[in-house]
Design a protein around this motif. Structure first.
Motif, PDB file in Angstrom:
ATOM      1  N   ASN A  41      41.418  36.486  39.452  1.00 46.61           N
ATOM      2  CA  ASN A  41      41.457  35.267  38.642  1.00 46.61           C
ATOM      3  C   ASN A  41      41.595  34.029  39.517  1.00 46.61           C
ATOM      4  O   ASN A  41      41.165  32.931  39.130  1.00 46.61           O
ATOM      5  N   ILE A  72      37.420  44.284  37.052  1.00 49.03           N
ATOM      6  CA  ILE A  72      38.539  44.086  37.989  1.00 49.03           C
ATOM      7  C   ILE A  72      38.318  44.921  39.249  1.00 49.03           C
ATOM      8  O   ILE A  72      38.455  44.416  40.375  1.00 49.03           O
ATOM      9  N   ALA A  88      45.022  39.477  35.452  1.00 49.31           N
ATOM     10  CA  ALA A  88      44.819  40.860  35.009  1.00 49.31           C
ATOM     11  C   ALA A  88      45.986  41.387  34.188  1.00 49.31           C
ATOM     12  O   ALA A  88      45.797  42.199  33.281  1.00 49.31           O
ATOM     13  N   TYR A 139      38.797  53.131  40.296  1.00 46.60           N
ATOM     14  CA  TYR A 139      38.725  52.390  39.034  1.00 46.60           C
ATOM     15  C   TYR A 139      37.728  53.024  38.080  1.00 46.60           C
ATOM     16  O   TYR A 139      37.015  53.945  38.435  1.00 46.60           O
ATOM     17  N   TYR A 171      46.566  46.143  34.278  1.00 49.71           N
ATOM     18  CA  TYR A 171      45.936  45.036  33.554  1.00 49.71           C
ATOM     19  C   TYR A 171      46.301  45.150  32.075  1.00 49.71           C
ATOM     20  O   TYR A 171      46.650  46.208  31.572  1.00 49.71           O
ATOM     21  N   ARG A 203      36.758  45.823  31.208  1.00 52.50           N
ATOM     22  CA  ARG A 203      37.694  44.987  31.969  1.00 52.50           C
ATOM     23  C   ARG A 203      38.115  45.703  33.245  1.00 52.50           C
ATOM     24  O   ARG A 203      38.187  45.096  34.317  1.00 52.50           O
ATOM     25  N   ASN A 204      38.382  46.983  33.146  1.00 58.48           N
ATOM     26  CA  ASN A 204      38.738  47.786  34.312  1.00 58.48           C
ATOM     27  C   ASN A 204      37.622  47.731  35.358  1.00 58.48           C
ATOM     28  O   ASN A 204      37.871  47.495  36.548  1.00 58.48           O
ATOM     29  N   VAL A 260      43.335  51.167  39.650  1.00 57.62           N
ATOM     30  CA  VAL A 260      43.142  50.140  38.626  1.00 57.62           C
ATOM     31  C   VAL A 260      43.253  50.842  37.277  1.00 57.62           C
ATOM     32  O   VAL A 260      42.332  51.515  36.825  1.00 57.62           O
ATOM     33  N   SER A 273      35.431  43.491  41.429  1.00 58.90           N
ATOM     34  CA  SER A 273      35.760  42.223  42.083  1.00 58.90           C
ATOM     35  C   SER A 273      36.807  42.414  43.178  1.00 58.90           C
ATOM     36  O   SER A 273      36.709  41.804  44.252  1.00 58.90           O
ATOM     37  N   LEU A 328      37.662  38.017  34.031  1.00 59.90           N
ATOM     38  CA  LEU A 328      38.282  37.877  35.343  1.00 59.90           C
ATOM     39  C   LEU A 328      39.048  36.573  35.524  1.00 59.90           C
ATOM     40  O   LEU A 328      39.926  36.486  36.386  1.00 59.90           O
ATOM     41  N   TYR A 337      45.838  40.702  45.075  1.00 58.55           N
ATOM     42  CA  TYR A 337      44.971  41.472  44.160  1.00 58.55           C
ATOM     43  C   TYR A 337      44.719  40.698  42.862  1.00 58.55           C
ATOM     44  O   TYR A 337      44.857  41.230  41.768  1.00 58.55           O
ATOM     45  N   LYS A 338      44.301  39.443  43.019  1.00 58.84           N
ATOM     46  CA  LYS A 338      44.118  38.578  41.854  1.00 58.84           C
ATOM     47  C   LYS A 338      42.727  37.934  41.852  1.00 58.84           C
ATOM     48  O   LYS A 338      42.537  36.844  42.408  1.00 58.84           O
TER      49      LYS A 338
END
Length: 599
Positions: free
Chosen positions: A540, A145, A464, A126, A396, A141-142, A364, A148, A460, A537-538
């Motif tokens: 959120n 993600i 994504a 990533y 994303y 954002r990358n 990612v 996390s 997050l 892979y979430k």
């Protein structure tokens, strides 16, 4: 490590198997959580799937099923009801709270973790910025993600390998070199000059050229200034574009003077990135550099050009023929012999597989590259580098400005550093109003934790794959679905626990209020949410669980006095607060969010 909710579901399946109609049915897939606790804590819809097979209405089937069921004294289920064809189960919260709270307090920072994957390894690539500019909000954002996902997978038992791939060469990098040669001289120059002559001048006496500390700029921002100037000019003038391609060709030939300038400007970018990564909490196990791999990428293509995959087009480019996979062709070598991102990705992935032979590979990267990764994974598979089933593109959505998509070439971009600074200053005003007694260092430290927490959670909590129109004013609010709201719930729990000098953990009260049951039920669900977030892979899912948990705690806080309660009730509620604090802390840690002591 089996979580308690899974145990309860397993017990429910065993119980339902006792019904004559369900001895050979797939029960676990039909278990769900009702939308309202008045309808139970868990339910099964299996009567509906049996209706057509048995030729009976679901309501009749559900009645026949529960007639065969008898609850044991040790069951976590207190009662069973049917309603509208559903079979609803109500938990025995007295028994549940005793086992759950004890488990949370015993496991502490590992509560919610699992080892369901054994020793499986996963490599997560990533960030991957280009060293011709600082990171922007899209990289942010990358990064969040990637961080996390790494945390969540590790928490679920994966051996994770977070890596970063730096696109440190290519036509885009040469634009900043060309721009620096044209505009970086301290004395300035009139008009555009021959880049080769400028390169000679720079090489002979670099002291005549501006460096970041001369203008008091963060090094990566300094590099971007020249990239933006050059990129705009090159986009509008074919002659400048030709010169830039000459720079690339000289780099690929190994021209020492071009390489020296390239190293210097890249190092400036890396120095700036180090500050940004440290602030965001990014850490990588390994860095891969395109400049170390690009030759191998070209070799792989040329070694396979006579096969069924690569061919030379009538334009002189080398293309991967993917028509038989219903995919468009993908160019790997330009007509002038230079290479592209995908050429390097062949060598990079080959190297990653060599370094981490047992790992699944995750990229990612923005969702707009979905087709590219389908093409690339197919090429990997065909070449035998790695099977496409072992590759996953975690895409994303874009982050937009009010006027639309960002463009660093045009300078219309929110830089990561500027964004963090802006949110920090906005938060600091709130912190100063709430805590005027704090010194400057304390205010700065607390504001930074809240600001980064607001940014991380704000990005997050949204799936994504969805696009974001980012509004910093909304994410810093201390109320609502925000990071500071979750952080404040943790601070509130901490304050309650600090008010007592010590207490005996009590796991089972004589009576439970509705808000206590809701909080216990929400604590029960954490391990299941984390496991689902890993499988899909979430992140959120974890973020929004955290909000629901904080909501349940605040409802409990306002309805159930803790410090003012009688002895046994007080001890139980303090134990419940402690279990909440542990669980929320674990949740926020998975998202990379720090928890300040005060807010």
């Amino acid at each position: 490590m089996k979580n308690l909710k899974s145990e309860i579901k397993g017990a429910l399946v065993s119980l339902l198997r006792k019904a004559e109609l369900l001895k050979n049915e797939n029960i676990i897939e039909t278990l769900e959580t009702p939308p309202d606790t008045e309808m139970g804590d868990m339910a099964t819809s299996i009567s509906f799937s049996l209706a057509s097979k048995l030729g009976k209405p679901p309501t009749q089937i559900s009645e026949e099923i529960i007639a065969d069921l008898t609850l044991s004294k040790n069951s976590f289920i207190s009662k069973i009801e049917t309603k509208g064809g559903y079979i609803n189960f109500f938990l025995n919260y007295q028994k549940l709270s005793e086992k759950l709270l004890k488990k949370i307090l015993e496991q502490g920072e590992i509560y919610g973790s699992s080892d369901y994957v054994g020793n499986q390894e996963v490599l997560i690539e990533y960030s991957a910025p280009n060293p011709n500019k600082p990171m922007h909000i899209g990289h942010t954002r990358n990064n969040f993600i990637g961080m996390s996902i790494n945390n969540i997978l590790s928490f679920n038992g994966y051996k994770t390998h977070p890596v970063n791939e730096i696109n440190d060469r290519g036509i885009h990098i040469c634009k900043s070199l060309w721009g620096y040669l044209q505009f970086g001289k301290k004395t300035g120059s009139e008009g555009i000059k021959n880049w080769r002559k400028l390169l000679e001048e720079w090489y002979e006496d670099q002291s005549k050229w501006t460096i970041p500390k001369d203008v008091g700029k963060k090094p990566d921002h300094f590099v971007m200034d020249y990239y933006v100037k050059a990129a705009n000019m090159i986009a509008e003038d074919k002659e400048y574009d030709r010169q830039n391609r000459e720079v690339l060709q000289e780099w690929e030939k190994g021209n020492k003077k071009v390489r020296d300038l390239w190293k210097k400007m890249n190092n400036w970018a890396y120095q700036g990135w180090d500050e940004t990564y440290k602030r965001q909490g990014c850490e990588f196990e390994k860095y891969y550099y395109e400049s170390n791999l690009y030759k191998r990428g070209k070799e792989i293509v040329l070694e396979n050009i006579d096969g069924n995959l690569f061919f030379k087009s009538d334009k002189g480019t080398v293309v991967a023929n993917l028509e038989r996979y219903n995919l468009p062709g993908l160019v790997f070598i330009r007509s002038d012999g230079t290479t592209l991102y995908q050429t390097n990705d062949l060598a990079l992935t080959e190297k990653k597989v060599q370094d981490y032979p047992n790992s699944k590979l995750i990229w990612v990267v923005g969702g707009e590259h979905k087709l590219y990764f389908k093409q690339l994974f197919q090429v990997f598979d065909n070449l035998g580098i790695v099977k496409k089933d072992e590759c996953y593109h975690l895409g994303y959505g874009l982050i937009s400005l009010p006027e639309g998509k960002m463009s660093s070439r045009k300078g219309k971009v929110i830089l990561a550093d500027d964004l963090m600074d802006e949110v920090h200053e906005m938060v600091k005003k709130e912190v100063e109003e709430r805590n005027p007694e704090l010194n400057e260092n304390e205010k700065r430290d607390i504001s930074e934790k809240i600001a980064l927490g607001a940014l991380k959670y704000g990005m997050l909590r949204i799936d994504a794959f969805k696009n974001i129109v980012f509004d910093p004013k909304e994410i810093i609010k201390f109320e609502g679905n925000t990071g500071p709201y979750l952080q404040y719930a943790h601070v509130r729990a901490n304050k309650i626990l600090k008010k007592v000098n010590g207490f005996k953990n009590r796991y089972q009260p004589e009576k439970l209020e509705k808000e206590e049951k809701l909080l216990i039920g929400k604590l029960l669900g954490f391990p299941e949410v984390v496991e689902k977030a890993a499988k899909e892979y979430k992140p959120n899912l974890v973020a929004n669980y955290g909000y629901e948990l904080a909501e349940a705690f605040n409802s409990f806080y306002h309805s159930c006095p803790v410090i003012q309660s009688e002895d046994e009730t007080k001890e139980f509620r303090l134990t419940l607060v402690k279990a909440f604090k542990i669980t929320l802390k674990n949740c926020l840690t998975l998202l990379g969010i720090d928890t300040p002591e005060i807010m």
